[in-house]
Enzyme design. Structure first.
Site, PDB file in Angstrom:
ATOM      1  N   GLU A  44      11.346  -2.526  -0.023  1.00 27.06           N
ATOM      2  CA  GLU A  44      11.117  -1.079  -0.020  1.00 27.06           C
ATOM      3  C   GLU A  44      10.936  -0.605   1.418  1.00 27.06           C
ATOM      4  OE1 GLU A  44       7.286   0.292  -1.521  1.00 27.06           O
ATOM      5  OE2 GLU A  44       8.292   1.925  -2.555  1.00 27.06           O
TER       6      GLU A  44
ATOM      7  N   GLY B 146       0.038   2.774  -5.204  1.00 25.77           N
ATOM      8  CA  GLY B 146       0.224   2.380  -3.806  1.00 25.77           C
ATOM      9  C   GLY B 146       1.191   1.213  -3.723  1.00 25.77           C
ATOM     10  N   SER B 147       1.058   0.457  -2.664  1.00 25.31           N
ATOM     11  CA  SER B 147       2.027  -0.617  -2.414  1.00 25.31           C
ATOM     12  C   SER B 147       1.801  -1.807  -3.352  1.00 25.31           C
ATOM     13  CB  SER B 147       1.902  -1.081  -0.968  1.00 25.31           C
ATOM     14  OG  SER B 147       0.605  -1.584  -0.746  1.00 25.31           O
TER      15      SER B 147
ATOM     16  N   GLU C  53       1.851  -4.830  -2.469  1.00 27.31           N
ATOM     17  CA  GLU C  53       0.993  -5.799  -1.774  1.00 27.31           C
ATOM     18  C   GLU C  53      -0.485  -5.535  -2.088  1.00 27.31           C
ATOM     19  OE1 GLU C  53       1.423  -5.380   2.451  1.00 27.31           O
ATOM     20  OE2 GLU C  53      -0.387  -6.573   2.786  1.00 27.31           O
TER      21      GLU C  53
ATOM     22  N   CYS D 224       8.209   6.550  -4.392  1.00 26.40           N
ATOM     23  CA  CYS D 224       8.185   5.202  -4.972  1.00 26.40           C
ATOM     24  C   CYS D 224       9.445   4.916  -5.777  1.00 26.40           C
ATOM     25  CB  CYS D 224       6.954   5.047  -5.851  1.00 26.40           C
ATOM     26  SG  CYS D 224       6.749   6.407  -7.004  1.00 26.40           S
TER      27      CYS D 224
ATOM     28  N   GLU E  60       0.442   1.472 -10.370  1.00 20.19           N
ATOM     29  CA  GLU E  60       1.721   2.166 -10.116  1.00 20.19           C
ATOM     30  C   GLU E  60       2.136   1.768  -8.711  1.00 20.19           C
ATOM     31  OE1 GLU E  60       3.308   4.302 -12.114  1.00 20.19           O
ATOM     32  OE2 GLU E  60       1.830   4.783 -13.647  1.00 20.19           O
TER      33      GLU E  60
ATOM     34  N   LYS F 271     -10.209   8.254  -4.495  1.00 19.47           N
ATOM     35  CA  LYS F 271     -10.061   8.001  -3.055  1.00 19.47           C
ATOM     36  C   LYS F 271      -8.650   8.373  -2.603  1.00 19.47           C
ATOM     37  CE  LYS F 271      -8.896   4.832  -0.308  1.00 19.47           C
ATOM     38  NZ  LYS F 271      -8.251   5.654   0.727  1.00 19.47           N
TER      39      LYS F 271
HETATM   40  P1  NAD Z   1      -1.092   1.415   0.269  1.00 19.61           P
HETATM   41  O1  NAD Z   1      -1.101   0.412  -0.807  1.00 19.61           O
HETATM   42  O2  NAD Z   1      -1.171   0.967   1.656  1.00 19.61           O
HETATM   43  O3  NAD Z   1      -2.292   2.444   0.083  1.00 19.61           O
HETATM   44  C1  NAD Z   1      -2.485   3.156  -1.122  1.00 19.61           C
HETATM   45  C2  NAD Z   1      -3.952   3.507  -1.252  1.00 19.61           C
HETATM   46  O4  NAD Z   1      -4.700   2.291  -1.368  1.00 19.61           O
HETATM   47  C3  NAD Z   1      -4.534   4.239  -0.053  1.00 19.61           C
HETATM   48  O5  NAD Z   1      -5.465   5.187  -0.512  1.00 19.61           O
HETATM   49  C4  NAD Z   1      -5.243   3.118   0.725  1.00 19.61           C
HETATM   50  O6  NAD Z   1      -6.301   3.577   1.510  1.00 19.61           O
HETATM   51  C5  NAD Z   1      -5.736   2.265  -0.410  1.00 19.61           C
HETATM   52  N1  NAD Z   1      -5.975   0.850  -0.060  1.00 19.61           N
HETATM   53  C6  NAD Z   1      -5.488   0.150   0.980  1.00 19.61           C
HETATM   54  N2  NAD Z   1      -5.931  -1.114   0.937  1.00 19.61           N
HETATM   55  C7  NAD Z   1      -6.721  -1.230  -0.150  1.00 19.61           C
HETATM   56  C8  NAD Z   1      -7.451  -2.296  -0.765  1.00 19.61           C
HETATM   57  N3  NAD Z   1      -7.467  -3.506  -0.246  1.00 19.61           N
HETATM   58  N4  NAD Z   1      -8.116  -2.048  -1.901  1.00 19.61           N
HETATM   59  C9  NAD Z   1      -8.091  -0.826  -2.464  1.00 19.61           C
HETATM   60  N5  NAD Z   1      -7.424   0.221  -1.943  1.00 19.61           N
HETATM   61  C10 NAD Z   1      -6.738   0.029  -0.800  1.00 19.61           C
HETATM   62  O7  NAD Z   1       0.204   2.291   0.003  1.00 19.61           O
HETATM   63  P2  NAD Z   1       0.719   3.526   0.831  1.00 19.61           P
HETATM   64  O8  NAD Z   1       1.419   3.029   2.029  1.00 19.61           O
HETATM   65  O9  NAD Z   1      -0.366   4.531   1.008  1.00 19.61           O
HETATM   66  O10 NAD Z   1       1.734   4.192  -0.213  1.00 19.61           O
HETATM   67  C11 NAD Z   1       3.031   3.816  -0.294  1.00 19.61           C
HETATM   68  C12 NAD Z   1       3.240   2.879  -1.461  1.00 19.61           C
HETATM   69  O11 NAD Z   1       2.828   3.509  -2.662  1.00 19.61           O
HETATM   70  C13 NAD Z   1       4.689   2.548  -1.647  1.00 19.61           C
HETATM   71  O12 NAD Z   1       4.836   1.185  -1.892  1.00 19.61           O
HETATM   72  C14 NAD Z   1       5.071   3.364  -2.875  1.00 19.61           C
HETATM   73  O13 NAD Z   1       6.167   2.849  -3.569  1.00 19.61           O
HETATM   74  C15 NAD Z   1       3.829   3.334  -3.660  1.00 19.61           C
HETATM   75  N6  NAD Z   1       3.792   4.437  -4.643  1.00 19.61           N
HETATM   76  C16 NAD Z   1       3.951   4.138  -5.959  1.00 19.61           C
HETATM   77  C17 NAD Z   1       3.968   5.163  -6.904  1.00 19.61           C
HETATM   78  C18 NAD Z   1       4.174   4.883  -8.363  1.00 19.61           C
HETATM   79  O14 NAD Z   1       3.929   5.764  -9.170  1.00 19.61           O
HETATM   80  N7  NAD Z   1       4.593   3.700  -8.730  1.00 19.61           N
HETATM   81  C19 NAD Z   1       3.807   6.486  -6.494  1.00 19.61           C
HETATM   82  C20 NAD Z   1       3.639   6.740  -5.144  1.00 19.61           C
HETATM   83  C21 NAD Z   1       3.637   5.706  -4.224  1.00 19.61           C
END
Ligand code: NAD
Length: 528
Positions: free
Chosen positions: A438, A283-284, A286, A339, A305, A231
C-alpha cells in the site's frame, strides 16, 4: 455627530413596456442608453500553452477561528493534559502551525475511561428514542456547522475543499442521522434476541477522513448505548475537537463521548487499558496486527479496518471514457489517501493502449495545488512523512524496472507544503513492490490480463482484501466477477461510493468486522 440628509432618489423614467394592466404596449419614454457593465478586474492567469482555458483562482475565503491550544475533552469539558505536553498540528499545504494539541498519555486515557465508565449505565438506561434524539441533534449541528468543519478538515489534512465540503462532512452527518434511526429499533436489527451495549469503547482513527471516521465509530456505538473514548490521528485532530464542542452544545451527558488527542502512545494506552470493553481501530495493517496481539487472550471485543491494495478491473467491453473517470475517482480521490483506493489497475490487453492514452490526457487536466481553492482536484499530501513514503515508492518502482508517467508534470506546485503530482506506472510486474504494498498516495500501477479467470487470479493475489472495482457492459460477467473477488466491497461500473446504510470492511489482512449498515451495529452489542 449630525446625520447627513439622505439624497432623494431620482424619479425612475418610465421605460417599462408593460402597462399597469399587464398588457404590452408602446414605450412611453425614450429608452435610456444601456449602461456599460463595470469591468471586473481579471485575475492574472498563468499563460500555459498546454492549458489555454485556465481556471481563475476560487479560494475559500471564510476564516475559521482556531484556538492557539487545545486540551483533551473528558467528562464534558476541555482539560489540560496530565503531562502538560503539547505538539503542533500544521497545515500541510503551507506548513503553517495551526494549533498546539494536547499530547495524550496513559494518565489522560485513564481519566477518559473513568468518565466513560461512570456515564455508561445512565446512557444505556435512556430509551432508544431518547438516545436517537441526541444523535439527531448531533447530525443537525454537524450540518449547521458544515462549512466551518469542511474548512478545518482541509486546513488540517490537506484534502481539497470541494471534497471536504461535498463528501466528508455530509457523509459524517449522514452517519449520525442513519444511526439515530436505529437507536430505538435494535429489536428489529436483531429479531428474537436482546441487544445489550458492550460498555466502554476505545476508538482509534487515522488521518485520511478524520471527521468521517470519527462519525463511523461514534454513531453506532452511541446508538447501541455504549460510551466512547475516541483518539483522532496526530496530524488531524481539529475536526474531532470541534465535534467535542458539538457534543457539549447538544447537551450530551458528560462522559458519554471523550476525546484524547495524541500519537501512538495514547492509542496503545487505550488498547492496553483494562477498563475498555471494545476496541474499534482504523489504520494501518502493521498497527492493527500489534493491537490484535495485545488483545489476544483478553475479553475485549475488536474490529479492525486496515489497509488495502485494491484491484480495479477494466474489461474490453466497458465504456472506456466512464472507466477512465472511474480510475481517477478510484486512485486520485483524496490524493490517494484512501484505504480502498483502486491502486492496482488491471486492463484487458486489447484496450490497454487506449486506456493509457485517455488516462494520460485526463491526468494532465487535473488541478494540483492549494487545497483551499474550490477548483483544486489534488490537494496536499497529509504530512512530510507520508510524502517521503510516497517518494520512496516512486523511486523503488523505477529501480525495479517499471516506467513512471506524470502527465501533469510540468505545472508548478506551491513553493511550500507537501505535494505529489498524480501519476501512474506501466511495465509493472505482479512481483514489483509497488504492485504489492500500500502506497497511500496518488500512484497507480497499470497491469494487464487476457481472460476473466486471469483477472480473478491476479486481483486476489494480494494479502489485502478491502475493495475491488469491475467495469464491463455484461451483467452476467459483473455477477461472476463480483462473487469471485476476495474483497469486502465490490463496486461495479463505479468506484468509491459510500453510504451509511452500506456495510464497509475487509477480508484477509484488511481486517475484520463491518462499519455502517445493520451489520455495523453487531460490533457494538452483546446479544442474548
Ligand atoms: P496508523 O496505523 O499509523 O495510525 C492510525 C491510528 O492509530 C492513529 O490515530 C495513530 O495515532 C494510532 N496508533 C499508532 N500506533 C498505535 C499503537 N501502537 N496502538 C494504538 N494506536 C496506534 O495509520 P495511518 O497512517 O494514520 O492511516 C493510514 C492507514 O489507515 C492506511 O493503511 C489505510 O489503509 C488505513 N485505513 C483503513 C481504513 C479502513 O476502513 N479499512 C480507512 C482509513 C484508513
Amino acid at each position: 455627530m449630525p446625520v447627513p440628509a439622505r439624497k432623494q432618489p431620482k424619479p425612475v423614467p418610465k421605460t417599462s413596456n408593460v402597462r399597469a394592466n399587464g398588457s404590452l404596449g408602446a414605450r412611453t419614454a425614450k429608452p435610456t442608453q444601456p449602461t456599460q457593465p463595470k469591468q471586473l478586474k481579471q485575475p492574472k492567469l498563468d499563460n500555459d500553452p498546454r492549458d489555454p482555458w485556465p481556471y481563475a483562482p476560487a479560494p475559500e475565503t471564510v476564516k475559521v477561528a482556531i484556538a492557539p491550544k487545545y486540551g483533551h475533552f473528558i467528562n464534558g469539558a476541555f482539560v489540560e493534559p496530565v503531562s502538560g505536553k503539547r505538539f503542533a498540528t500544521i497545515n500541510p499545504a503551507n506548513e503553517v502551525v495551526l494549533a498546539e494539541i494536547a499530547h495524550g498519555s496513559a494518565a489522560d486515557v485513564d481519566a477518559a475511561i473513568t468518565a466513560a465508565r461512570a456515564a455508561q449505565p445512565g446512557w444505556a438506561a435512556l430509551s432508544g428514542a431518547e438516545r436517537g434524539k441526541y444523535l439527531y441533534r448531533i447530525a443537525r449541528r454537524v450540518q449547521e456547522r458544515a462549512r466551518e468543519l469542511a474548512i478545518l478538515e482541509t486546513l488540517d489534512g490537506g484534502k481539497p475543499i470541494k471534497e471536504s465540503r461535498d463528501l466528508d462532512i455530509p457523509l459524517a452527518a449522514q452517519h449520525f442521522f442513519y444511526h439515530a434511526g436505529w437507536a430505538d429499533k435494535l429489536d428489529y436489527a436483531f429479531p428474537g434476541r436482546t441487544a445489550k451495549p458492550v460498555g466502554v469503547c476505545g476508538q482509534i482513527v487515522p488521518w485520511n477522513f478524520p471527521l468521517l471516521m470519527a462519525a463511523w465509530k461514534l454513531a453506532p456505538a452511541l446508538a447501541c448505548g455504549n460510551t466512547c473514548v475516541l483518539k483522532p490521528a496526530e496530524t488531524t485532530p481539529l475536526t474531532a475537537l470541534r465535534l467535542a464542542e458539538i457534543m457539549a452544545e447538544v447537551g450530551l451527558p458528560p462522559g458519554v463521548v471523550n476525546i484524547i488527542t495524541g500519537d501512538g502512545e495514547a492509542g496503545a494506552a487505550l488498547v492496553n487499558h483494562p477498563g475498555v470493553d471494545k476496541i474499534a481501530f482504523t489504520g494501518s495493517t502493521e498497527v492493527g496486527k500489534r493491537i490484535a496481539t495485545a488483545l489476544a487472550g483478553r475479553d475485549t471485543k475488536l474490529t479492525l479496518e486496515l489497509g488495502g491494495k485494491s484491484a480495479h478491473i477494466i474489461f474490453e467491453d466497458a465504456s472506456i471514457d466512464q472507466a477512465v473517470e472511474g480510475i481517477v475517482q478510484a486512485i486520485y480521490f483524496n490524493q490517494g489517501h484512501v484505504c480502498c483506493a483502486g491502486s492496482r489497475l488491471y486492463v484487458q490487453e486489447g484496450i490497454v493502449d487506449t486506456v493509457v492514452k485517455k488516462l494520460t490526457i485526463r491526468l494532465a487536466s487535473l488541478r494540483v495545488g492549494d487545497p483551499m481553492d474550490k477548483n483544486t482536484d489534488i490537494g496536499a499530501i497529509n504530512s512530510r512523512q507520508q510524502l517521503e513514503t510516497i517518494e520512496r515508492y516512486l523511486q523503488l518502482g523505477q529501480d525495479e524496472g517499471a516506467e513512471l508517467h506524470t502527465p501533469g508534470g510540468k505545472s508548478a506546485l506551491p513553493g511550500k507544503g507537501f505535494y505529489c503530482k498524480p501519476c501512474f506506472f506501466t511495465g509493472v510486474q505482479p512481483s514489483h513492490t509497488i504492485a504489492r504494498e500500500e502506497i497511500f498516495g496518488p500512484v497507480l500501477s497499470v497491469m494487464t490480463f487476457r481472460t476473466p479467470d486471469e483477472a480473478i487470479m491476479r486481483a486476489n493475489n494480494s494479502p489485502y482484501g478491502l475493495a475491488a472495482g469491475i467495469w464491463t457492459d455484461k451483467g452476467s460477467k459483473i455477477l461472476h466477477m463480483a462473487k469471485a473477488m476476495e474483497a469486502g466491497v465490490v463496486w461495479l461500473n463505479t468506484y468509491n461510493q459510500f453510504d451509511a446504510a452500506s456495510p464497509f470492511g475487509g477480508y484477509k489482512e484488511s481486517g475484520f468486522g463491518r462499519e455502517g449498515g445493520m451489520h455495523g451495529l453487531r460490533a457494538y452489542v452483546h446479544l442474548t
